[in-house]
Design an enzyme around this catalytic site. Structure first.
Site, mmCIF file in Angstrom:
data_model
loop_
_atom_site.group_PDB
_atom_site.id
_atom_site.type_symbol
_atom_site.label_atom_id
_atom_site.label_comp_id
_atom_site.label_asym_id
_atom_site.label_seq_id
_atom_site.Cartn_x
_atom_site.Cartn_y
_atom_site.Cartn_z
ATOM 1 N N LYS A 158 -34.373 28.276 -45.085
ATOM 2 C CA LYS A 158 -35.316 28.050 -44.007
ATOM 3 C C LYS A 158 -34.746 27.004 -43.052
ATOM 4 C CE LYS A 158 -38.290 24.631 -44.414
ATOM 5 N NZ LYS A 158 -37.711 23.315 -44.615
ATOM 6 N N GLU A 213 -44.665 13.175 -49.825
ATOM 7 C CA GLU A 213 -43.300 12.709 -50.061
ATOM 8 C C GLU A 213 -43.211 11.227 -49.758
ATOM 9 O OE1 GLU A 213 -39.983 15.159 -48.728
ATOM 10 O OE2 GLU A 213 -41.456 16.109 -47.431
ATOM 11 N N HIS A 268 -43.453 26.371 -47.312
ATOM 12 C CA HIS A 268 -43.877 25.940 -48.654
ATOM 13 C C HIS A 268 -45.404 25.934 -48.825
ATOM 14 C CE1 HIS A 268 -39.766 24.868 -48.602
ATOM 15 N NE2 HIS A 268 -39.883 23.642 -48.163
HETATM 16 C C1 BG6 Z 1 -37.672 20.919 -47.431
HETATM 17 C C2 BG6 Z 1 -38.040 20.169 -46.187
HETATM 18 O O1 BG6 Z 1 -37.826 22.292 -47.243
HETATM 19 O O2 BG6 Z 1 -38.506 20.492 -48.492
HETATM 20 C C3 BG6 Z 1 -37.911 18.684 -46.401
HETATM 21 O O3 BG6 Z 1 -37.191 20.566 -45.134
HETATM 22 C C4 BG6 Z 1 -38.708 18.259 -47.598
HETATM 23 O O4 BG6 Z 1 -38.315 17.947 -45.267
HETATM 24 C C5 BG6 Z 1 -38.372 19.119 -48.803
HETATM 25 O O5 BG6 Z 1 -38.386 16.901 -47.881
HETATM 26 C C6 BG6 Z 1 -39.283 18.815 -49.955
HETATM 27 O O6 BG6 Z 1 -38.812 19.502 -51.076
HETATM 28 P P1 BG6 Z 1 -39.061 18.960 -52.541
HETATM 29 O O7 BG6 Z 1 -38.513 20.004 -53.422
HETATM 30 O O8 BG6 Z 1 -38.352 17.647 -52.634
HETATM 31 O O9 BG6 Z 1 -40.550 18.779 -52.659
#
Ligand code: BG6
Length: 529
Positions: free
Chosen positions: A184, A252, A276
């Protein structure tokens, strides 16, 4: 390669010593067919931080085919030896990874490098020759997996160049399959996503394309389907009669890091919601497929996207909160405001946080709001889905317990400390009639020792096996953009863009406006509070 590598002969010999991949009781029975894995953008961040580690771990655990080789392809000039050193360093830097000498020797003997010169008319001709020679020498089928670990603005050119070098062809020139993995974002809005899809499909058929949403590959996200459809007790109550609302939180702690150039144009809605967050919603809301097969599962996810109620763009304030992190403090000290991050415009209006109230208009979900919330620089890293059930229809305890009682809450913690928790009421021990909320907890750690498969390991494994279940179909991408594009347009063209962007201190749970909106609906956030 370098195609001019003096160790070429030795390098292309197959490696034999692999062990069986053990993932609890779910061992992989048959490794995938022999193939070449080509990482395009091999010197970049994604390739070094995520992919090579995933490939190495798969190799050590027997998840790669018995006969395989990896080609790193990128613009910087390098020899295969130089590339191996780069990868060894990356594995070491990542820490926690035991790089045993023997495993590394075997793994690295299958690593090659090919310099790509985008200025030449046919940048991938050298790669095509190397692949063709190696397949012949090793007498293996010419199966190829191309992983595009490059910025999205290079997708179209690279796909075109692969196509022109006949690398997309199957059983014609190369005798084997050819698959392409695309990260993506798939486009910036509906029109650009359609354009990208058209360009990719000029050379690759839909079944050759693997569009990744790495959230779908998370063990706990996959488990949502098992939890819902392999148990008899949840589905009967999984609907508007019993469920009051659903909360999906992806918080996050990280800020924008080194990705400002991309993020400034994306913001949280494109970065997290288009993919997501909507995929998580689909996993919760979808109907059971008639059989657990890639296309049947993807059909059901797509039906959810088709049922999304168009967002009330003329009354955004009622259903959407956008935010941007201001300076704050976290456990590691002071954190700068988003606008003060390197390469971010000081007046940036890019949202780093969003909360949206979304409705799924179908028989099962009509009238049940889904609250979706995601932000950067929040208090904790938590991804959690909370299902709040309705209150009991009649409170027979009202004489002894005048207060209302807390409804049942089911929490599915996607990460970290993966678990499922059910909150319910129980009698407090003692002579007096008192209720107290208690929980039943299931922790993944209790049934699985060691690390779960990382999302990238799962993704690579499924691409090798040709299983599309965890990947996104063109139609799915476009439906998600169709839902989101009007919201983006309304947000990005409204007169009060600055006022509509609520600042929140880094290290907090987002702007207070979120609670106002939830309280107005008579609800509170459970996840992450
Ligand atoms: C990515 C985003 O797809 O997913 C990021 O581009 C984000 O900005 C990340 O930090 C989060 O993924 P995970 O697996 O760490 O929750």
């Amino acid at each position: 390669m370098d195609a001019h590598d003096s160790t070429h002969e030795k390098d292309t010999a197959p490696v034999k010593n692999v062990t069986v991949l053990e993932t609890g009781t779910c061992d992989i029975e048959a490794p995938s067919a022999p193939c070449a894995i080509v990482v395009i953008g091999a010197c970049g961040d994604l390739a070094r931080r995520k992919l090579v580690r995933a490939l190495y771990r798969l190799f050590c655990n027997g998840g790669l085919p018995l006969d395989f080789f990896i080609v790193g392809a990128d613009i910087p000039e390098k020899t295969s030896e130089g590339y191996r050193n780069l990868i060894k360093e990356s594995l070491r830097d990542l820490g926690g990874e035991e790089v045993s000498e023997e495993a590394w020797r075997n793994f690295s003997s299958q690593l090659h490098y090919c310099t790509i010169d985008p200025e030449t008319g046919s940048p991938y001709a050298l790669l095509a020759d190397f692949l063709s020679d190696t397949f012949k020498k090793r007498e293996m089928p010419a199966n190829r997996l191309f992983y595009l670990a490059v910025p999205p603005d290079r997708y179209v050119d690279i796909i075109g160049d692969l196509g022109k070098a006949s690398l997309a062809s199957e059983y014609d020139g190369f005798n084997g399959w050819s698959r392409v993995v695309i990260e993506k974002p798939f486009g910036h809005d509906l029109a650009s996503a359609q354009q990208l899809n058209n360009s990719v499909q000029e050379f690759f058929r839909e079944d050759q394309i693997f569009r990744i949403d790495h959230y779908l590959a998370k063990e706990t996200v996959q488990n949502i389907l098992m939890f819902r459809f392999a148990n008899a007790i949840f589905e009967p109550v999984w609907n508007r009669r019993y469920i009051d609302h659903v909360q999906i939180m992806a918080a996050e702690t990280l800020g924008v890091e080194h990705r400002a150039v991309y993020y400034e144009h994306a913001g949280v809605l494109r970065d997290m919601f288009q993919n997501h967050m909507l995929q998580l919603l689909a996993m919760i809301a979808m109907e059971p497929p008639s059989i657990f097969e890639a296309d049947r599962v993807r059909d059901e996810r797509i039906k959810v996207f088709r049922s999304l109620r168009p967002f009330p763009v003329d009354q955004l304030d009622d259903s959407l909160v956008l935010g941007q992190y201001a300076a704050g403090r976290g456990p590691k000290g002071e954190m700068p405001a988003y606008c003060d991050e390197p390469q971010v415009d000081n007046d940036s209006l890019t949202p780093t946080f969003a909360m949206a109230k979304v409705w799924v208009d179908n028989w099962r979900w009509h009238g049940v709001p889904f609250y979706l919330c995601s932000g950067k620089r929040m208090t904790e890293k938590i991804t959690e889905i909370t299902i709040q059930f309705k209150e009991v229809p009649y409170l027979m305890f009202r004489k002894v317990l005048p207060e209302t009682i807390q409804p049942n809450i089911l929490s599915i913690r996607i990460q970290p400390n993966e678990r499922i928790t059910m909150a319910f009421q129980a009698k407090s021990p003692g002579a007096k009639i008192c209720l107290q909320p208690v929980t039943m907890d299931f922790h993944y750690a209790s049934i699985h020792e060691g690390n779960l498969l990382d999302a990238y390991e799962t993704v690579i494994l499924d691409c090798l096996l040709g299983d599309h279940t965890l990947f996104v179909r063109q139609e799915g991408v476009e439906l998600c953009w169709s839902f989101l594009s009007p919201i983006l347009e309304a947000c990005e063209t409204c007169d009060n863009r600055r006022q509509a962007l609520h600042l929140y201190r880094a290290g907090t749970w987002g702007p207070p406006r979120v609670d106002e909106l939830m309280n107005r609906d008579g609800r509170t956030w459970h996840a992450a509070r």
